[in-house]
Design a protein around this motif. Sequence first.
Motif, PDB file in Angstrom:
ATOM      1  N   LEU A 171       0.833  -1.208   0.000  1.00 15.47           N
ATOM      2  CA  LEU A 171       0.000   0.000   0.000  1.00 15.47           C
ATOM      3  C   LEU A 171       0.865   1.254   0.000  1.00 15.47           C
ATOM      4  O   LEU A 171       0.543   2.243  -0.683  1.00 15.47           O
ATOM      5  N   GLU A 172       1.940   1.222   0.756  1.00 12.72           N
ATOM      6  CA  GLU A 172       2.859   2.370   0.786  1.00 12.72           C
ATOM      7  C   GLU A 172       3.497   2.584  -0.579  1.00 12.72           C
ATOM      8  O   GLU A 172       3.622   3.708  -1.061  1.00 12.72           O
ATOM      9  N   SER A 173       3.908   1.482  -1.212  1.00 14.80           N
ATOM     10  CA  SER A 173       4.554   1.573  -2.527  1.00 14.80           C
ATOM     11  C   SER A 173       3.602   2.115  -3.579  1.00 14.80           C
ATOM     12  O   SER A 173       4.015   2.804  -4.523  1.00 14.80           O
ATOM     13  N   ASN A 174       2.310   1.819  -3.424  1.00 15.95           N
ATOM     14  CA  ASN A 174       1.304   2.261  -4.391  1.00 15.95           C
ATOM     15  C   ASN A 174       0.750   3.645  -4.089  1.00 15.95           C
ATOM     16  O   ASN A 174      -0.080   4.158  -4.845  1.00 15.95           O
ATOM     17  N   GLY A 175       1.190   4.235  -2.983  1.00 15.44           N
ATOM     18  CA  GLY A 175       0.702   5.562  -2.618  1.00 15.44           C
ATOM     19  C   GLY A 175      -0.748   5.581  -2.186  1.00 15.44           C
ATOM     20  O   GLY A 175      -1.433   6.606  -2.289  1.00 15.44           O
ATOM     21  N   SER A 176      -1.239   4.446  -1.678  1.00 16.35           N
ATOM     22  CA  SER A 176      -2.637   4.345  -1.265  1.00 16.35           C
ATOM     23  C   SER A 176      -2.877   5.084   0.048  1.00 16.35           C
ATOM     24  O   SER A 176      -1.992   5.191   0.894  1.00 16.35           O
ATOM     25  N   SER A 177      -4.102   5.580   0.220  1.00 14.80           N
ATOM     26  CA  SER A 177      -4.471   6.214   1.485  1.00 14.80           C
ATOM     27  C   SER A 177      -4.940   5.181   2.505  1.00 14.80           C
ATOM     28  O   SER A 177      -5.129   5.501   3.679  1.00 14.80           O
ATOM     29  N   SER A 178      -5.140   3.942   2.067  1.00 18.40           N
ATOM     30  CA  SER A 178      -5.594   2.876   2.958  1.00 18.40           C
ATOM     31  C   SER A 178      -4.445   2.343   3.796  1.00 18.40           C
ATOM     32  O   SER A 178      -3.259   2.506   3.454  1.00 18.40           O
ATOM     33  N   LYS A 179      -4.807   1.688   4.907  1.00 18.71           N
ATOM     34  CA  LYS A 179      -3.805   1.168   5.833  1.00 18.71           C
ATOM     35  C   LYS A 179      -4.158  -0.262   6.231  1.00 18.71           C
ATOM     36  O   LYS A 179      -5.333  -0.626   6.335  1.00 18.71           O
ATOM     37  N   VAL A 180      -3.129  -1.061   6.475  1.00 26.73           N
ATOM     38  CA  VAL A 180      -3.291  -2.387   7.059  1.00 26.73           C
ATOM     39  C   VAL A 180      -2.313  -2.498   8.213  1.00 26.73           C
ATOM     40  O   VAL A 180      -1.102  -2.322   8.028  1.00 26.73           O
ATOM     41  N   ILE A 181      -2.833  -2.748   9.415  1.00 25.79           N
ATOM     42  CA  ILE A 181      -1.982  -2.904  10.591  1.00 25.79           C
ATOM     43  C   ILE A 181      -2.401  -4.165  11.342  1.00 25.79           C
ATOM     44  O   ILE A 181      -3.425  -4.776  11.039  1.00 25.79           O
ATOM     45  N   LEU A 238      -1.242   6.326  11.579  1.00 25.54           N
ATOM     46  CA  LEU A 238      -0.954   4.899  11.549  1.00 25.54           C
ATOM     47  C   LEU A 238       0.183   4.589  10.586  1.00 25.54           C
ATOM     48  O   LEU A 238       0.271   5.163   9.502  1.00 25.54           O
ATOM     49  N   GLU A 239       1.026   3.650  10.987  1.00 25.47           N
ATOM     50  CA  GLU A 239       2.143   3.230  10.149  1.00 25.47           C
ATOM     51  C   GLU A 239       1.778   1.935   9.434  1.00 25.47           C
ATOM     52  O   GLU A 239       1.547   0.913  10.068  1.00 25.47           O
ATOM     53  N   ASN A 240       1.713   1.982   8.134  1.00 27.85           N
ATOM     54  CA  ASN A 240       1.295   0.837   7.342  1.00 27.85           C
ATOM     55  C   ASN A 240       2.165  -0.389   7.617  1.00 27.85           C
ATOM     56  O   ASN A 240       3.396  -0.315   7.633  1.00 27.85           O
ATOM     57  N   GLY A 241       1.492  -1.528   7.863  1.00 26.14           N
ATOM     58  CA  GLY A 241       2.196  -2.782   8.066  1.00 26.14           C
ATOM     59  C   GLY A 241       2.744  -2.986   9.467  1.00 26.14           C
ATOM     60  O   GLY A 241       3.318  -4.041   9.755  1.00 26.14           O
ATOM     61  N   LYS A 242       2.539  -2.023  10.354  1.00 28.85           N
ATOM     62  CA  LYS A 242       3.105  -2.136  11.695  1.00 28.85           C
ATOM     63  C   LYS A 242       2.272  -3.054  12.588  1.00 28.85           C
ATOM     64  O   LYS A 242       1.056  -3.106  12.476  1.00 28.85           O
TER      65      LYS A 242
END
Length: 250
Positions: A171-181, A238-242
């Motif tokens: 998601l970070e690489s794609n510049g998405s506003s969504s998050k997964v934690i 929120l930090e993506n993937g954390k």
Amino acid sequence: MKYAIITGASRGLGASAAQHMLAEGIHVISVSRKENSSLKQAAEKAGAGYTHHSCDLSSDVQFQSVLTAIASDIFKNAETVYVINNAGVIEPIEVAGELDASLVQTNVQVNLTAPILISNLFLQKAKETGTRVIITNVTSGAAERPIQGWSIYCSTKAAVNMFTMTAGLELESNGSSSKVIAFSPGIMDTDMQVTIRSSSEESFADVNTFRNYKESGSLRSPDTVAGALVKLVLAENLENGKIYKVNDLL
């Protein structure tokens, strides 16, 4: 409108998280085998929306049908969608060589397959509609260390952690506003703890340690943990993937 889809919301952490989300005025969609009637009352008191969908997450066909219907409905007018993949099972509690095959399959389905497929579905809908989705996968400290008798639970939670970290990176690489934690809630006074304490020492070598947690009052209430969880997912930083741990939040 803001929605919160919470699996396993009939009791424990899921029910408490639903209560906190309702108090924030967020429309809660409960997904579990049984409905918690107190959630409807809490929604009325808070003036928030509430919907329950009966669903057995161990049934692949059933949960995909239910979640697809939910996603098709809410993304028509959703501003933000929160997904809390909370449902989980601890069984089988048994050493390798004595595992029940059907319990293994159920554990993998509920603890791992369902969160992955639910996350995949909602991220797909988020991309199609431009909606922001915040996904929280409830994990465990058991994901980070081997525990005798918990080989399947440890394995599925470790896999959930890796899925979360990888999806967050994407998601970070794609510049998405969504998050997964992921969120590790620590030890709580829930029905899962009752199941753990009822194990035999032959199946679970640390059973007396968990019995002592209860006797010494070391178990946190689900409401306390849920408060930390909801405050976390509603935060803007929120930090993506954390993998967030409750001990760092309270």
